[in-house]
Design an enzyme around this catalytic site. Structure first.
Site, PDB file in Angstrom:
ATOM      1  N   ARG A  62       0.792  -1.230   0.000  1.00 24.76           N
ATOM      2  CA  ARG A  62       0.000   0.000   0.000  1.00 24.76           C
ATOM      3  C   ARG A  62       0.821   1.274   0.000  1.00 24.76           C
ATOM      4  O   ARG A  62       0.412   2.299  -0.492  1.00 24.76           O
ATOM      5  CB  ARG A  62      -0.892   0.035   1.251  1.00 24.76           C
ATOM      6  CG  ARG A  62      -2.115  -0.813   1.114  1.00 24.76           C
ATOM      7  CD  ARG A  62      -2.731  -1.074   2.450  1.00 24.76           C
ATOM      8  NE  ARG A  62      -1.863  -1.938   3.254  1.00 24.76           N
ATOM      9  CZ  ARG A  62      -2.159  -2.392   4.463  1.00 24.76           C
ATOM     10  NH1 ARG A  62      -3.289  -2.059   5.028  1.00 24.76           N
ATOM     11  NH2 ARG A  62      -1.335  -3.189   5.130  1.00 24.76           N
ATOM     12  N   HIS A 199       7.665 -23.418   6.738  1.00 26.07           N
ATOM     13  CA  HIS A 199       9.107 -23.277   6.506  1.00 26.07           C
ATOM     14  C   HIS A 199       9.926 -24.352   7.222  1.00 26.07           C
ATOM     15  O   HIS A 199      11.058 -24.605   6.853  1.00 26.07           O
ATOM     16  CB  HIS A 199       9.594 -21.862   6.843  1.00 26.07           C
ATOM     17  CG  HIS A 199       9.759 -21.578   8.301  1.00 26.07           C
ATOM     18  ND1 HIS A 199       8.716 -21.219   9.114  1.00 26.07           N
ATOM     19  CD2 HIS A 199      10.851 -21.590   9.098  1.00 26.07           C
ATOM     20  CE1 HIS A 199       9.169 -21.024  10.341  1.00 26.07           C
ATOM     21  NE2 HIS A 199      10.458 -21.236  10.373  1.00 26.07           N
ATOM     22  N   HIS A 262       4.204 -26.605  12.198  1.00 22.60           N
ATOM     23  CA  HIS A 262       5.592 -27.087  12.137  1.00 22.60           C
ATOM     24  C   HIS A 262       5.787 -28.417  12.875  1.00 22.60           C
ATOM     25  O   HIS A 262       6.399 -29.344  12.361  1.00 22.60           O
ATOM     26  CB  HIS A 262       6.547 -26.055  12.749  1.00 22.60           C
ATOM     27  CG  HIS A 262       6.369 -24.659  12.225  1.00 22.60           C
ATOM     28  ND1 HIS A 262       6.086 -24.404  10.916  1.00 22.60           N
ATOM     29  CD2 HIS A 262       6.444 -23.442  12.838  1.00 22.60           C
ATOM     30  CE1 HIS A 262       5.998 -23.090  10.736  1.00 22.60           C
ATOM     31  NE2 HIS A 262       6.204 -22.487  11.889  1.00 22.60           N
TER      32      HIS A 262
HETATM   33  C1  BG6 Z   1       6.910 -19.100  13.137  1.00 31.30           C
HETATM   34  C2  BG6 Z   1       6.175 -18.764  14.410  1.00 31.30           C
HETATM   35  O1  BG6 Z   1       6.091 -19.820  12.264  1.00 31.30           O
HETATM   36  O2  BG6 Z   1       8.059 -19.882  13.456  1.00 31.30           O
HETATM   37  C3  BG6 Z   1       7.081 -18.059  15.409  1.00 31.30           C
HETATM   38  O3  BG6 Z   1       5.073 -17.932  14.099  1.00 31.30           O
HETATM   39  C4  BG6 Z   1       8.333 -18.866  15.633  1.00 31.30           C
HETATM   40  O4  BG6 Z   1       6.404 -17.823  16.633  1.00 31.30           O
HETATM   41  C5  BG6 Z   1       8.980 -19.233  14.310  1.00 31.30           C
HETATM   42  O5  BG6 Z   1       9.220 -18.103  16.424  1.00 31.30           O
HETATM   43  C6  BG6 Z   1      10.138 -20.179  14.539  1.00 31.30           C
HETATM   44  O6  BG6 Z   1      10.834 -20.391  13.345  1.00 31.30           O
HETATM   45  P1  BG6 Z   1      12.375 -20.772  13.375  1.00 31.30           P
HETATM   46  O7  BG6 Z   1      12.701 -21.083  11.960  1.00 31.30           O
HETATM   47  O8  BG6 Z   1      13.095 -19.563  13.899  1.00 31.30           O
HETATM   48  O9  BG6 Z   1      12.490 -21.925  14.316  1.00 31.30           O
END
Ligand code: BG6
Length: 512
Positions: A62, A199, A262
């Site tokens: 935006r 991820h 995750h």
């Molecule tokens: C995210 C969460 O998906 O993953 C966060 O929303 C978390 O709360 C993060 O801190 C952790 O990712 P990584 O890759 O740092 O372990």
């Protein structure tokens, strides 16, 4: 990767697909994820010559900006976040393919003008009319962005190219909202063109779980309840609610934020059966079976098997930190959990009776994610006269940091007496391969450009994970005597209730 094999089918199945040139459009271009993860990931791929030639990046947001001012902001954050440093010449080359398109997410005209902009980008032929839309906005904008992409015809492939969408979490906040989102997605893009990012699946060590299990003969025969006493999946973080995250987090909590996605994804990789091949659907078919086999909990089961807790003030690395309820943008009397520990069961042939303990917490002593498989002890007939030592073999996978694996076993201490001590066989990525792991987003962006959805969550995975989590959330938020929320001081390993959960079966948390 090229593989010498007499079997062409096998070669085809194992070869990594090639990322194709495309226009990557990032919705939410000025957001944190773009600055911290997406642009540094693309930049590092450029450094390693892994980007498809002709990749063009368009940021959509935006705020009023020019191509130049956005590139300058990105250069600054890339210097801070890129894992491979920031080289001026490489950056200038890479960023010459970045442009900015201002628009409101809910104004259809902005999408028509985006379409004209992409036609112009396509004009020199380098992008081959391929388009990849990355939804990195706040989740309330997902439906409107998808609908407007459709109205502007941007979801349709054009002139032989493809059109795909990558969508970030949160994918709903329960089963009903996830289904609504999946419905909008399905009306806009086919499932094959939809890439739901988790991820954790892009982390090198998570990818290695399948290799470890199915490319080695040593582990798989033991990988079942007959030999495995218990499995632990721990994700510990020392951060709290930095950067104004409290507002989102206080609505979500540890279970929705990390377990639904995750940690259940890691659990599926650990528990799945061997897939028939390495295609995206074969792998995801096996993972979804695990999620469907998770034993659903009623409120009484939740009270017995799930501990939720909040941190109170404490110390992290010698520094005083506030309690969860005192964090910025967290409600005063909040009941949201910053920590959760649960005992879950997978009701299938392989895992009948083996408890899987899942634990996630903010403001624990350190940042680490680990999976450990604890084997049953051998019959205690030969060495029972020796001082008792926990004799179980433990296989530990360090997802992060210090990625690697170790096996704990017992050994005779050198000397003339019979004395037994635990020892560890350790494998570290860094010392074995001489290089660290790429960032998860690097691999995932390349895979989406290559059309390989193996490391992305399929619709039914997301929905089955919600089905399991919803039962827990509704026990906590229903009126039927919800169990109280426990407390732990910031900087500790969580509440004593979580230790008791394991002690009930003679187990204890694996030390990270
Ligand atoms: C995210 C969460 O998906 O993953 C966060 O929303 C978390 O709360 C993060 O801190 C952790 O990712 P990584 O890759 O740092 O372990």
């Amino acid at each position: 990767m090229s593989i010498s094999s007499d079997n062409p089918l096998r070669e085809d199945r194992l070869s990594r697909q090639i990322a194709k040139p495309c226009s990557l459009v990032i919705f939410g271009a000025t957001g944190d994820l773009t600055h911290r993860k997406l642009i540094p990931a693309l930049y590092n791929l450029a450094v390693e010559n892994d980007l498809p030639p002709g990749l063009k990046v368009t940021g959509f947001a935006r705020r009023e900006k020019t191509d130049g001012s956005w590139r300058n902001e990105l250069a600054e954050s890339n210097q801070r976040h890129s894992r491979g440093g920031h080289n001026r010449t490489t950056w200038d080359n890479f960023s010459s393919n970045i442009s900015y398109h201002r628009g409101n997410f809910n104004e259809i005209e902005a999408y028509h003008s985006l379409s004209r902009h992409l036609d112009m980008v396509d004009a020199d032929g380098t992008t081959q009319h391929n388009r990849l839309f990355y939804l990195s906005t706040a989740p309330e904008f997902f439906p409107v962005v998808l609908e407007n992409l459709k109205t502007a015809g941007l979801n349709q492939s054009k002139s032989g190219g493809w059109s795909r969408v990558i969508i970030e979490k949160p994918l709903g906040s329960d089963l009903a909202t996830a289904q609504q989102l999946n419905h909008v997605l399905r009306n806009t893009f086919s499932e094959d063109d939809t890439y739901r990012i988790d991820h954790y699946l892009g982390k090198e060590t998570a990818q290695n779980i399948m290799i470890l299990r199915f490319a080695n003969a040593i582990f798989e025969p033991l990988w079942r309840s007959r030999f495995i006493e218990q499995v632990q999946i721990t994700c510990s973080e020392n951060l709290g609610m930095e950067g104004g995250r409290g507002a989102y987090y206080d609505k979500a909590g540890a279970t929705r934020d990390m377990v639904q996605n995750h940690l259940l994804q890691l659990l599926s990789l650990i528990a799945m059966e061997p897939p028939t091949d390495l295609s995206a659907d074969s792998v995801r078919d096996e993972k979804v079976k695990v999620l469907r086999s998770l034993r659903r909990m009623n409120p009484a089961d939740v009270a017995k098997n799930v501990i939720r807790a909040q941190y109170t003030c404490g110390e992290i690395n010698g520094e005083a930190v506030p309690g969860y309820r005192q964090e910025e943008r967290v409600a005063n009397g909040s009941k949201t959990e910053s920590y959760v520990a649960m005992r879950v069961f997978i009701d299938n042939w392989r895992w009948e009776g083996t408890p899987f303990y899942i634990r996630m917490g903010k403001r624990l002593p350190k940042k680490a994610t680990e999976i450990s498989l604890h084997l049953k002890s051998p019959p205690n007939v030969l060495f029972q006269k020796l001082p008792s030592i926990d004799g179980s073999n433990v296989l530990t996978m360090r997802i992060q940091p210090d990625e690697g694996m170790s096996v704990r076993m017992l050994s005779k201490l050198p000397g003339n007496n019979l004395q037994i001590e635990p020892v560890k066989m350790d494998f570290h990525y860094l010392s074995s391969f001489g290089k660290g792991s790429p960032e998860a987003y690097e691999r995932l962006l390349l895979d989406a450009m290559a059309g390989d959805a193996t490391l992305f969550a399929r619709r039914d995975e997301v929905e089955n994970a919600w089905l399991f989590i919803d039962a827990i959330e509704s026990a906590w938020h229903g009126t039927d005597h919800p169990p109280a929320i426990a407390e732990y001081p910031a900087g500790s390993w969580g509440p004593p209730e979580a230790d008791r959960l394991l002690a009930e079966r003679g187990h204890h948390w694996h030390e990270l």
